[in-house]
Design a protein around this motif. Structure first.
Motif, PDB file in Angstrom:
ATOM      1  N   TRP A 164      41.494  60.710 -27.655  1.00  0.00           N
ATOM      2  CA  TRP A 164      41.647  60.704 -26.192  1.00  0.00           C
ATOM      3  C   TRP A 164      40.474  61.445 -25.580  1.00  0.00           C
ATOM      4  O   TRP A 164      39.998  62.442 -26.120  1.00  0.00           O
ATOM      5  CB  TRP A 164      42.945  61.391 -25.793  1.00  0.00           C
ATOM      6  N   ARG A 165      40.001  60.908 -24.464  1.00  0.00           N
ATOM      7  CA  ARG A 165      39.025  61.639 -23.666  1.00  0.00           C
ATOM      8  C   ARG A 165      39.104  61.187 -22.218  1.00  0.00           C
ATOM      9  O   ARG A 165      39.609  60.092 -21.927  1.00  0.00           O
ATOM     10  CB  ARG A 165      37.599  61.491 -24.207  1.00  0.00           C
ATOM     11  N   HIS A 166      38.628  62.039 -21.340  1.00  0.00           N
ATOM     12  CA  HIS A 166      38.576  61.705 -19.913  1.00  0.00           C
ATOM     13  C   HIS A 166      37.120  61.451 -19.533  1.00  0.00           C
ATOM     14  O   HIS A 166      36.264  62.324 -19.720  1.00  0.00           O
ATOM     15  CB  HIS A 166      39.149  62.836 -19.060  1.00  0.00           C
ATOM     16  N   MET A 167      36.859  60.261 -19.032  1.00  0.00           N
ATOM     17  CA  MET A 167      35.494  59.872 -18.670  1.00  0.00           C
ATOM     18  C   MET A 167      35.267  60.094 -17.176  1.00  0.00           C
ATOM     19  O   MET A 167      35.980  59.525 -16.345  1.00  0.00           O
ATOM     20  CB  MET A 167      35.252  58.407 -19.029  1.00  0.00           C
ATOM     21  N   ARG A 168      34.290  60.939 -16.868  1.00  0.00           N
ATOM     22  CA  ARG A 168      33.873  61.119 -15.477  1.00  0.00           C
ATOM     23  C   ARG A 168      32.536  60.421 -15.290  1.00  0.00           C
ATOM     24  O   ARG A 168      31.572  60.699 -16.003  1.00  0.00           O
ATOM     25  CB  ARG A 168      33.724  62.606 -15.140  1.00  0.00           C
ATOM     26  N   VAL A 169      32.467  59.491 -14.352  1.00  0.00           N
ATOM     27  CA  VAL A 169      31.265  58.704 -14.102  1.00  0.00           C
ATOM     28  C   VAL A 169      30.724  59.046 -12.719  1.00  0.00           C
ATOM     29  O   VAL A 169      31.459  59.022 -11.728  1.00  0.00           O
ATOM     30  CB  VAL A 169      31.558  57.190 -14.178  1.00  0.00           C
ATOM     31  N   ALA A 170      29.435  59.390 -12.649  1.00  0.00           N
ATOM     32  CA  ALA A 170      28.768  59.665 -11.380  1.00  0.00           C
ATOM     33  C   ALA A 170      27.495  58.823 -11.336  1.00  0.00           C
ATOM     34  O   ALA A 170      26.499  59.143 -11.983  1.00  0.00           O
ATOM     35  CB  ALA A 170      28.442  61.151 -11.236  1.00  0.00           C
ATOM     36  N   ALA A 171      27.537  57.724 -10.574  1.00  0.00           N
ATOM     37  CA  ALA A 171      26.403  56.804 -10.499  1.00  0.00           C
ATOM     38  C   ALA A 171      25.428  57.237  -9.407  1.00  0.00           C
ATOM     39  O   ALA A 171      25.841  57.683  -8.325  1.00  0.00           O
ATOM     40  CB  ALA A 171      26.895  55.389 -10.226  1.00  0.00           C
ATOM     41  N   TYR A 172      24.138  57.128  -9.697  1.00  0.00           N
ATOM     42  CA  TYR A 172      23.123  57.396  -8.682  1.00  0.00           C
ATOM     43  C   TYR A 172      23.137  56.273  -7.647  1.00  0.00           C
ATOM     44  O   TYR A 172      23.395  55.107  -7.964  1.00  0.00           O
ATOM     45  CB  TYR A 172      21.746  57.508  -9.322  1.00  0.00           C
ATOM     46  N   LYS A 174      20.935  54.535  -6.013  1.00  0.00           N
ATOM     47  CA  LYS A 174      20.063  53.359  -6.155  1.00  0.00           C
ATOM     48  C   LYS A 174      19.953  52.896  -7.608  1.00  0.00           C
ATOM     49  O   LYS A 174      19.006  52.214  -7.979  1.00  0.00           O
ATOM     50  CB  LYS A 174      18.677  53.679  -5.602  1.00  0.00           C
ATOM     51  N   SER A 175      20.930  53.249  -8.417  1.00  0.00           N
ATOM     52  CA  SER A 175      20.863  52.903  -9.834  1.00  0.00           C
ATOM     53  C   SER A 175      21.358  51.483 -10.085  1.00  0.00           C
ATOM     54  O   SER A 175      22.043  50.870  -9.249  1.00  0.00           O
ATOM     55  CB  SER A 175      21.705  53.879 -10.657  1.00  0.00           C
ATOM     56  N   LEU A 176      21.027  50.984 -11.259  1.00  0.00           N
ATOM     57  CA  LEU A 176      21.502  49.675 -11.681  1.00  0.00           C
ATOM     58  C   LEU A 176      23.018  49.666 -11.802  1.00  0.00           C
ATOM     59  O   LEU A 176      23.681  48.663 -11.514  1.00  0.00           O
ATOM     60  CB  LEU A 176      20.856  49.311 -13.025  1.00  0.00           C
ATOM     61  N   LEU A 177      23.596  50.789 -12.202  1.00  0.00           N
ATOM     62  CA  LEU A 177      25.041  50.891 -12.315  1.00  0.00           C
ATOM     63  C   LEU A 177      25.709  50.718 -10.952  1.00  0.00           C
ATOM     64  O   LEU A 177      26.711  50.012 -10.825  1.00  0.00           O
ATOM     65  CB  LEU A 177      25.422  52.240 -12.932  1.00  0.00           C
ATOM     66  N   SER A 178      25.169  51.352  -9.912  1.00  0.00           N
ATOM     67  CA  SER A 178      25.724  51.207  -8.565  1.00  0.00           C
ATOM     68  C   SER A 178      25.572  49.782  -8.065  1.00  0.00           C
ATOM     69  O   SER A 178      26.431  49.273  -7.325  1.00  0.00           O
ATOM     70  CB  SER A 178      25.017  52.169  -7.603  1.00  0.00           C
ATOM     71  N   ARG A 179      24.503  49.140  -8.457  1.00  0.00           N
ATOM     72  CA  ARG A 179      24.249  47.767  -8.014  1.00  0.00           C
ATOM     73  C   ARG A 179      25.199  46.775  -8.677  1.00  0.00           C
ATOM     74  O   ARG A 179      25.751  45.882  -8.027  1.00  0.00           O
ATOM     75  CB  ARG A 179      22.807  47.381  -8.320  1.00  0.00           C
ATOM     76  N   GLU A 180      25.428  46.924  -9.999  1.00  0.00           N
ATOM     77  CA  GLU A 180      26.219  45.936 -10.730  1.00  0.00           C
ATOM     78  C   GLU A 180      27.720  46.217 -10.687  1.00  0.00           C
ATOM     79  O   GLU A 180      28.523  45.301 -10.822  1.00  0.00           O
ATOM     80  CB  GLU A 180      25.737  45.863 -12.174  1.00  0.00           C
ATOM     81  N   LYS A 181      28.105  47.488 -10.570  1.00  0.00           N
ATOM     82  CA  LYS A 181      29.513  47.882 -10.478  1.00  0.00           C
ATOM     83  C   LYS A 181      30.396  47.222 -11.559  1.00  0.00           C
ATOM     84  O   LYS A 181      31.358  46.505 -11.263  1.00  0.00           O
ATOM     85  CB  LYS A 181      30.074  47.562  -9.094  1.00  0.00           C
ATOM     86  N   PRO A 182      30.118  47.473 -12.832  1.00  0.00           N
ATOM     87  CA  PRO A 182      30.934  46.893 -13.894  1.00  0.00           C
ATOM     88  C   PRO A 182      32.285  47.586 -13.995  1.00  0.00           C
ATOM     89  O   PRO A 182      32.514  48.645 -13.395  1.00  0.00           O
ATOM     90  CB  PRO A 182      30.098  47.146 -15.151  1.00  0.00           C
ATOM     91  N   PRO A 264      35.709  48.653 -20.525  1.00  0.00           N
ATOM     92  CA  PRO A 264      34.858  49.380 -19.580  1.00  0.00           C
ATOM     93  C   PRO A 264      33.423  49.483 -20.091  1.00  0.00           C
ATOM     94  O   PRO A 264      33.190  49.492 -21.296  1.00  0.00           O
ATOM     95  CB  PRO A 264      35.523  50.756 -19.497  1.00  0.00           C
ATOM     96  N   PHE A 265      32.483  49.576 -19.169  1.00  0.00           N
ATOM     97  CA  PHE A 265      31.066  49.515 -19.548  1.00  0.00           C
ATOM     98  C   PHE A 265      30.664  50.628 -20.503  1.00  0.00           C
ATOM     99  O   PHE A 265      29.755  50.445 -21.330  1.00  0.00           O
ATOM    100  CB  PHE A 265      30.184  49.560 -18.291  1.00  0.00           C
ATOM    101  N   TYR A 266      31.297  51.801 -20.437  1.00  0.00           N
ATOM    102  CA  TYR A 266      30.881  52.904 -21.297  1.00  0.00           C
ATOM    103  C   TYR A 266      31.336  52.722 -22.746  1.00  0.00           C
ATOM    104  O   TYR A 266      30.955  53.502 -23.607  1.00  0.00           O
ATOM    105  CB  TYR A 266      31.368  54.254 -20.746  1.00  0.00           C
ATOM    106  N   ALA A 295      23.415  46.643 -24.865  1.00  0.00           N
ATOM    107  CA  ALA A 295      24.831  46.926 -25.087  1.00  0.00           C
ATOM    108  C   ALA A 295      25.662  45.731 -24.677  1.00  0.00           C
ATOM    109  O   ALA A 295      25.261  44.931 -23.822  1.00  0.00           O
ATOM    110  CB  ALA A 295      25.255  48.170 -24.300  1.00  0.00           C
ATOM    111  N   GLY A 296      26.835  45.605 -25.310  1.00  0.00           N
ATOM    112  CA  GLY A 296      27.707  44.490 -24.983  1.00  0.00           C
ATOM    113  C   GLY A 296      28.968  44.502 -25.814  1.00  0.00           C
ATOM    114  O   GLY A 296      29.190  45.391 -26.642  1.00  0.00           O
ATOM    115  N   ASN A 297      29.795  43.481 -25.620  1.00  0.00           N
ATOM    116  CA  ASN A 297      31.078  43.410 -26.319  1.00  0.00           C
ATOM    117  C   ASN A 297      30.933  43.162 -27.813  1.00  0.00           C
ATOM    118  O   ASN A 297      31.824  43.513 -28.585  1.00  0.00           O
ATOM    119  CB  ASN A 297      31.948  42.315 -25.706  1.00  0.00           C
ATOM    120  N   ILE A 298      29.852  42.531 -28.221  1.00  0.00           N
ATOM    121  CA  ILE A 298      29.610  42.298 -29.640  1.00  0.00           C
ATOM    122  C   ILE A 298      28.244  42.879 -29.995  1.00  0.00           C
ATOM    123  O   ILE A 298      27.242  42.562 -29.353  1.00  0.00           O
ATOM    124  CB  ILE A 298      29.645  40.796 -29.990  1.00  0.00           C
ATOM    125  N   LYS A 299      28.229  43.737 -31.018  1.00  0.00           N
ATOM    126  CA  LYS A 299      26.984  44.373 -31.459  1.00  0.00           C
ATOM    127  C   LYS A 299      26.827  44.153 -32.955  1.00  0.00           C
ATOM    128  O   LYS A 299      27.806  44.243 -33.707  1.00  0.00           O
ATOM    129  CB  LYS A 299      27.015  45.884 -31.178  1.00  0.00           C
TER     130      LYS A 299
END
Length: 386
Positions: A164-172, A174-182, A264-266, A295-299
């Motif tokens: 178990w873990r708690h994921m805290r995400v803070a997107a910049y 103008k980042s690609l993460l903020s743009r794509e919002k996965p 989830p993307f992470y 990165a992706g669903n199959i590696k």
């Protein structure tokens, strides 16, 4: 990621008995304790420093010890923190081994390049560019029960566990993460049920020369496990070792990781198993390529190393081995809904390195080049890659 600077001189206190050619007599009482500094470096995460300490408590009929505790504090100059407390009870519940870990990890610049085998084609190698980064913090724990269903000498091992873990995400902004919002932008709780089997015929756990280990592992996530997302992960891994001469070893690893469901993307860059990896890209999957570059669903990734034991000598009265390694790594990913290129479009990295070792302690220093981009990376860490 971590390199105990003095561990090569003190490895006899922490080496597992499976990794020793001739184990020392088993202690039946008392304890051993040790604390050592940590230093590491990688082109992805910069210079790291900290400390690690361990304590081993012995008891009659408990091999190689009754209880082991270790603690680690670690920082890097690029904003990484990795702190942990770990427990190991080889025979805490009869023949079952009980392992657990409580940890906290923080990254001020964790990589995100999007999904797929051709993600972020405009990337030019600046890993500090906020466009390809986000901040995360992940406190968590895991607990695992491992045993030998057919006896200690049989190669089959099985395990079950929970993480178990708690994921805290803070997107910049103008980042690609903020743009794509996965999926996973909001972070949240990540509970997973873990299970797996290993068939281990290695002659030496920490620095093998012959035999191999095959592993099949499963991780299940959903509301019942304390996870807001429902998905399943399956990992298949094969490691083989061939002693070509008394000094030369050919080592090969193949890993396939598959994720199904609402992932989830992470989780795209993570693999399962007893020893988890990241990728594609970085010191644990494909060297020479930026950490988690693809990165992706199959590696899928493969690592081939030619390991040469060059010399043996003594430092402060302790026997050390010097080795050299030439390697080639390959990896690629597949992800639904994006263009992944032709089936033969793999990402290679090639390079070489040196190894210093004493018993179970191995210092790894690698230099690698991505033949696709031409970019170069260096790694200094602890333990063989596989």
């Amino acid at each position: 990621m971590l390199l105990p600077v003095t561990a090569v001189l003190l490895a006899s206190l922490s080496a597992s008995p499976a990794a020793r050619a001739r184990p020392a007599p088993v202690k039946t009482s008392g304890f051993d304790a040790i604390a050592i500094p940590l230093v590491s470096f990688s082109s992805d995460q910069g210079m790291g420093y900290g400390a690690v300490g361990g304590m081993y408590l012995y008891g009659a009929g408990k091999e190689p010890y009754a209880h082991a505790l270790s603690a680690q504090v670690f920082f890097s100059n690029r904003g990484v923190q990795s702190h942990s407390l770990r427990y190991d009870g080889p025979r805490l519940l009869g023949p079952l081994r009980v392992e657990g870990r409580l940890d906290y990890r923080r990254e001020l610049r964790s990589p995100f390049f999007g999904a797929g085998n051709q993600s972020a084609p405009e990337f030019r190698g600046d890993v500090n560019n906020e466009l390809y980064n986000f901040d995360k913090g992940t406190p968590g724990f895991w607990l695992r029960l491992r045993g030998h269903p057919f006896g200690e000498e049989h190669p089959l091992q099985s395990y079950v566990g929970y993480g178990w873990r708690h994921m805290r995400v803070a997107a910049y902004e103008k980042s690609l993460l903020s743009r794509e919002k996965p999926l996973g932008m909001d972070g949240g709780n990540m509970g997973q049920l873990l299970a797996g089997m290993l068939w281990d015929t290695r002659d030496n756990e920490s620095d093998p020369r012959e035999g191999g280990v095959e592993e099949l592992s499963l991780r299940i996530s959903g509301n019942a496990t304390g996870n807001r997302y429902h998905y399943v992960g399956l990992t298949l891994s094969e490691r083989r070792y061939f002693a070509l001469t008394s000094r030369l070893t050919l080592a090969h690893r193949m890993t396939l990781d598959l994720l199904f469901g609402d992932v989830p993307f992470y989780e795209w860059s993570n693999t399962g198993g007893v020893n988890v990896s990241e990728g594609i890209g970085g010191m644990n999957s494909v060297r020479g390529i930026e950490r988690n570059r693809f990165a992706g669903n199959i590696k899928a990734f493969m690592n081939t190393e030619l390991r040469y034991q060059a010399a043996q000598f003594r430092v402060f009265g302790q026997p050390l081995k010097l080795g050299a390694v030439a390697f080639m790594d390959l990896g690629r990913v597949w992800h639904p809904g994006v263009a992944d290129g032709k089936w033969w479009h793999w990402h290679p990295g090639v390079g070489g390195g040196v190894r210093f070792s004493r018993r179970a302690a191995v210092i790894r220093m690698d230099y690698a080049v991505s033949t696709g981009s031409g970019r170069q990376r260096c790694y200094v860490t602890f333990g063989q890659m596989f």
